[in-house]
Write a protein that holds these residues in place. Structure first.
Motif, PDB file in Angstrom:
ATOM      1  N   SER A  37       0.754  -1.314   0.050  1.00 55.00           N
ATOM      2  CA  SER A  37       0.020   0.028   0.093  1.00 55.00           C
ATOM      3  C   SER A  37       0.817   1.482   0.180  1.00 55.00           C
ATOM      4  CB  SER A  37      -1.009   0.067   1.161  1.00 55.00           C
ATOM      5  OG  SER A  37      -0.249   0.011   2.379  1.00 55.00           O
ATOM      6  N   GLY A  51      17.686  -5.645  12.804  1.00 53.68           N
ATOM      7  CA  GLY A  51      16.785  -6.773  13.540  1.00 53.68           C
ATOM      8  C   GLY A  51      17.747  -7.820  13.884  1.00 53.68           C
ATOM      9  N   GLY A 201      -0.492  -8.843   5.053  1.00 55.67           N
ATOM     10  CA  GLY A 201      -0.758  -7.436   5.469  1.00 55.67           C
ATOM     11  C   GLY A 201      -0.501  -7.029   6.954  1.00 55.67           C
ATOM     12  N   GLY A 221       5.790  -0.556  19.471  1.00 61.02           N
ATOM     13  CA  GLY A 221       7.294  -0.746  19.658  1.00 61.02           C
ATOM     14  C   GLY A 221       8.000   0.395  19.378  1.00 61.02           C
ATOM     15  N   LEU A 332      11.969 -12.240  11.609  1.00 59.55           N
ATOM     16  CA  LEU A 332      13.153 -12.869  10.910  1.00 59.55           C
ATOM     17  C   LEU A 332      13.162 -14.299  11.227  1.00 59.55           C
ATOM     18  CD1 LEU A 332      15.873  -9.862  11.510  1.00 59.55           C
ATOM     19  CD2 LEU A 332      14.912 -10.854   9.303  1.00 59.55           C
TER      20      LEU A 332
HETATM   21  C1  LIG Z   1      10.035  -2.345  17.420  1.00 58.63           C
HETATM   22  C2  LIG Z   1      10.188  -3.730  17.028  1.00 58.63           C
HETATM   23  C3  LIG Z   1      11.471  -4.372  17.164  1.00 58.63           C
HETATM   24  C4  LIG Z   1      11.515  -5.660  16.320  1.00 58.63           C
HETATM   25  N1  LIG Z   1      12.546  -6.425  16.433  1.00 58.63           N
HETATM   26  C5  LIG Z   1      12.648  -7.571  15.618  1.00 58.63           C
HETATM   27  C6  LIG Z   1      13.955  -8.149  15.700  1.00 58.63           C
HETATM   28  O1  LIG Z   1      14.924  -7.763  16.220  1.00 58.63           O
HETATM   29  N2  LIG Z   1      14.116  -9.321  15.180  1.00 58.63           N
HETATM   30  C7  LIG Z   1      12.840 -10.062  14.603  1.00 58.63           C
HETATM   31  O2  LIG Z   1      12.945 -11.147  14.022  1.00 58.63           O
HETATM   32  N3  LIG Z   1      11.855  -9.328  14.635  1.00 58.63           N
HETATM   33  C8  LIG Z   1      11.602  -8.226  15.128  1.00 58.63           C
HETATM   34  N4  LIG Z   1      10.538  -7.489  15.094  1.00 58.63           N
HETATM   35  C9  LIG Z   1       9.340  -8.113  14.330  1.00 58.63           C
HETATM   36  C10 LIG Z   1       9.405  -7.964  12.691  1.00 58.63           C
HETATM   37  O3  LIG Z   1       9.866  -6.368  12.566  1.00 58.63           O
HETATM   38  C11 LIG Z   1       8.077  -8.178  12.483  1.00 58.63           C
HETATM   39  O4  LIG Z   1       7.791  -9.458  12.964  1.00 58.63           O
HETATM   40  C12 LIG Z   1       8.226  -8.263  10.866  1.00 58.63           C
HETATM   41  O5  LIG Z   1       8.921  -7.049  10.210  1.00 58.63           O
HETATM   42  C13 LIG Z   1       6.752  -8.434  10.333  1.00 58.63           C
HETATM   43  O6  LIG Z   1       6.601  -8.419   8.820  1.00 58.63           O
HETATM   44  P1  LIG Z   1       5.245  -8.331   7.973  1.00 58.63           P
HETATM   45  O7  LIG Z   1       5.719  -8.555   6.737  1.00 58.63           O
HETATM   46  O8  LIG Z   1       4.277  -9.403   8.792  1.00 58.63           O
HETATM   47  O9  LIG Z   1       4.781  -6.882   8.672  1.00 58.63           O
HETATM   48  P2  LIG Z   1       4.965  -5.556   7.973  1.00 58.63           P
HETATM   49  O10 LIG Z   1       6.442  -5.342   7.939  1.00 58.63           O
HETATM   50  O11 LIG Z   1       4.499  -4.668   8.848  1.00 58.63           O
HETATM   51  O12 LIG Z   1       4.510  -5.527   6.496  1.00 58.63           O
HETATM   52  C14 LIG Z   1       3.203  -5.457   6.275  1.00 58.63           C
HETATM   53  C15 LIG Z   1       2.919  -4.674   5.051  1.00 58.63           C
HETATM   54  O13 LIG Z   1       1.714  -4.870   4.421  1.00 58.63           O
HETATM   55  C16 LIG Z   1       1.281  -3.595   3.899  1.00 58.63           C
HETATM   56  N5  LIG Z   1      -0.183  -3.694   3.720  1.00 58.63           N
HETATM   57  C17 LIG Z   1      -1.287  -3.775   4.923  1.00 58.63           C
HETATM   58  N6  LIG Z   1      -2.292  -3.986   4.458  1.00 58.63           N
HETATM   59  C18 LIG Z   1      -2.290  -3.693   3.010  1.00 58.63           C
HETATM   60  C19 LIG Z   1      -3.058  -3.827   1.950  1.00 58.63           C
HETATM   61  N7  LIG Z   1      -4.616  -4.031   2.002  1.00 58.63           N
HETATM   62  N8  LIG Z   1      -2.878  -3.674   0.931  1.00 58.63           N
HETATM   63  C20 LIG Z   1      -1.421  -3.520   0.320  1.00 58.63           C
HETATM   64  N9  LIG Z   1      -0.470  -3.539   1.024  1.00 58.63           N
HETATM   65  C21 LIG Z   1      -0.735  -3.565   2.649  1.00 58.63           C
HETATM   66  C22 LIG Z   1       1.823  -2.620   4.990  1.00 58.63           C
HETATM   67  O14 LIG Z   1       1.781  -1.246   4.498  1.00 58.63           O
HETATM   68  C23 LIG Z   1       3.102  -3.407   5.300  1.00 58.63           C
HETATM   69  O15 LIG Z   1       4.083  -2.642   4.616  1.00 58.63           O
HETATM   70  C24 LIG Z   1      10.405  -6.052  15.666  1.00 58.63           C
HETATM   71  C25 LIG Z   1       9.293  -5.477  15.764  1.00 58.63           C
HETATM   72  C26 LIG Z   1       8.979  -4.249  16.154  1.00 58.63           C
HETATM   73  C27 LIG Z   1       7.804  -3.523  16.270  1.00 58.63           C
END
Ligand SMILES: Cc1cc2nc3c(=O)[nH]c(=O)nc-3n(C[C@H](O)[C@H](O)[C@H](O)COP(=O)(O)OP(=O)(O)OC[C@H]3O[C@@H](n4cnc5c(N)ncnc54)[C@H](O)[C@@H]3O)c2cc1C
Length: 373
Positions: A37, A51, A201, A221, A332
Motif C-alpha cells: 500500500s 533486526g 499485510g 514498539g 526474521l
Molecule cells: C520495535 C520492533 C522491533 C522488532 N525487532 C525485531 C527483531 O530484532 N528481530 C525480529 O526477528 N523481529 C523483530 N521485530 C518483528 C518484525 O519486525 C516483524 O515481525 C516483521 O517485520 C513482520 O513483517 P510483516 O511483513 O508481517 O509485517 P510488516 O512489515 O508490517 O508488513 C506488512 C505490510 O503490508 C502492507 N499492507 C497492509 N495492508 C495492505 C493492503 N490492504 N494492501 C497492500 N499492502 C498492505 C503494509 O503497508 C506493510 O508494509 C520487531 C518489531 C518491532 C515493532
C-alpha cells in the motif's frame, strides 16, 4: 495501476512476510503480483534500522522453542547461501541474560531448547570475556546469532526477481471469490484476478472484509539509535535482556524495544526512549550515559498465543486464501519459514521437515471466529 491484471498468485503486503512468500512462490515457477500500500517495500515493522536474528531460549520440548529454532536455521541458511552481505548480516553472536523468571529458571535448572542451534550456558566471567563488557550473571551464548537490515532482506527477496511484479502504492481494499478465482480491488480502482491469495499485510489485513474476523493485535514498539561512547565501543556481541543492544555500527548502537498494548501513537515518545535506555543501563551498568540520536516507532502484529498464523484460513478451503502474519517480535525467524510453508501448500509439495513447524504455526483456533455466511 487502474486496469485489470491476471496473476497466478497475489501477495498482499510488502514487508518480510510478503517478500518471503513471493520469493518462495516465484522459486517454484509461480508468477506473483506483490501489492504494497505504501510507496516503498518494508515501510512498517520490517523497516527497522536493524533486526536481531536470534533463537528463542525455551525449555526443552516447548512448541515455540522448536518453531523458532527451525525458523532460525531456515533464515540463517538463507543468509549463509549468498545473502549475508546484501542484508548486512553481522554474525557477532548474542548473549541472553536471565532477565525473566522463566529464563532464570532455565539458566540454573532446566535443559534449554534451541533445537540444534549451538548454544552454551556461560558464567558471568566468561560472558564478560566474550561480550567485552561486564556481565553480572550467568547467561547463554548463542554464537550464530546476529543482526541485519530487515528492509534489505525484504528487497533482496523480491527485487530483480523476474517472476515477481511489485506494485507499490497499491492498497488492496476488497477481495471477492467467484467460481474459481479471487478478484482483488485496489484503492485506485484497478483489479487483479488470481486463483491464490496470501494475506501478508500484518494486522491491517483486518481492514479487508474477508479477514476482518482474524484476531490480530497491533503492539506498539519503539527503538533507538544511541551514539557509542568509550565503554560501549568494547561491546562485541548482541546482549538480550528485557530489551536488547547491538555492538556499535558506525559508532551507533541499536537499542530496543518498547512493548505496549493499546497504544497507537505513531510518534516516538521521550518517556519511552528513557525507559529503553534505563533498561539497558540496568542490564549493563558498565555502559551508561549514551546519547540517543533518533527513535522510531512501529507496530508488531501478535496473536493470542504469540505464535504466527501460517497456512490456509479455515473454512475457506478450496478457495486458496492463505495467511502469513502475526510474526510478533520475531519476524526474521518466522516470516521466511512461513513463506516456504505456504509455497509448499500452494504447489502441493510435501512439507517434509517443515511439517511440525507448519502444524505449530497453522491458522489455528480460528473456526469459531469465522463468521457464518
Ligand atoms: C520495535 C520492533 C522491533 C522488532 N525487532 C525485531 C527483531 O530484532 N528481530 C525480529 O526477528 N523481529 C523483530 N521485530 C518483528 C518484525 O519486525 C516483524 O515481525 C516483521 O517485520 C513482520 O513483517 P510483516 O511483513 O508481517 O509485517 P510488516 O512489515 O508490517 O508488513 C506488512 C505490510 O503490508 C502492507 N499492507 C497492509 N495492508 C495492505 C493492503 N490492504 N494492501 C497492500 N499492502 C498492505 C503494509 O503497508 C506493510 O508494509 C520487531 C518489531 C518491532 C515493532
Amino acid at each position: 495501476m487502474n486496469g485489470s491484471v491476471t496473476s497466478e498468485a497475489l501477495v498482499i503486503g510488502g514487508g518480510l512476510a510478503g517478500a518471503s512468500t513471493a520469493y518462495a512462490l516465484a522459486s517454484r515457477g509461480i508468477s506473483v503480483t506483490l501489492c504494497e500500500s505504501q510507496g516503498q517495500l518494508a515501510p512498517k515493522a520490517s523497516g527497522n534500522e536493524w533486526g536481531l536474528l536470534m533463537p528463542y531460549v525455551a525449555t526443552e520440548n516447548s512448541a515455540p522453542g522448536r518453531l523458532y529454532a527451525q525458523g532460525f536455521r531456515f533464515t540463517h541458511t538463507m543468509f549463509s547461501s549468498g545473502m549475508a552481505q546484501r542484508v548486512s548480516y553481522h554474525e557477532c553472536g548474542a548473549i541472553q541474560l536471565p532477565s525473566t523468571k522463566r529464563l532464570a529458571r532455565i539458566v540454573t535448572e532446566d535443559t534449554p531448547c534451541v533445537g540444534d542451534v549451538p548454544m552454551r550456558r556461560i558464567s558471568a566471567d566468561e560472558g564478560s570475556a566474550i561480550s567485552g563488557v561486564t556481565l553480572l550473571n550467568p547467561s547463554f551464548h548463542i554464537p550464530q546469532a546476529g543482526y541485519c537490515k530487515p528492509a534489505h532482506v525484504t528487497e533482496a527477496l523480491v527485487e530483480n526477481n523476474a517472476r515477481v511484479s511489485i506494485k507499490l502504492a497499491s492498497r488492496v481494499i476488497g477481495l471477492r471469490w467467484k467460481i474459481s478465482s479471487w478478484t482483488a480491488t485496489l484503492q485506485d480502482g484497478g483489479t487483479i484476478s488470481t486463483p491464490h491469495v496470501v494475506l501478508c499485510g500484518a494486522y491491517e489485513i483486518q481492514s479487508l472484509p474477508v479477514a476482518e474476523w482474524v484476531p490480530l493485535e497491533a503492539i506498539r514498539g519503539q527503538t533507538a539509535q544511541a551514539i557509542a561512547n568509550n565503554s560501549s565501543l568494547k561491546l562485541r556481541t548482541i546482549i538480550s535482556y528485557d530489551g536488547y543492544v547491538t555492538p556499535s555500527e558506525e559508532s551507533q548502537h541499536f537499542v530496543g524495544a518498547h512493548y505496549r498494548h493499546n497504544d497507537f501513537n505513531p510518534e516516538p515518545d521521550d518517556t519511552d526512549t528513557q525507559e529503553i535506555m534505563s533498561r539497558l543501563y540496568r542490564a549493563l551498568p558498565s555502559i551508561s550515559g549514551l546519547s540517543v540520536r533518533s527513535s522510531r516507532v512501529c507496530f508488531r502484529t501478535s496473536t493470542f498465543d504469540r505464535l504466527p498464523y501460517i497456512g490456509a484460513l479455515p473454512l475457506i478451503e478450496g478457495r486458496n486464501l492463505f495467511i502469513n502474519a502475526g510474526h510478533g517480535s520475531r519476524g526474521l525467524l518466522t516470516a521466511p519459514l512461513g513463506g516456504e510453508i505456504i509455497a509448499r501448500h500452494i504447489t502441493n509439495d510435501p512439507l517434509g521437515e517443515l511439517e511440525e513447524a507448519a502444524r505449530i504455526a497453522s491458522a489455528r483456533r480460528l473456526e469459531k471466529k469465522m463468521p457464518r455466511r
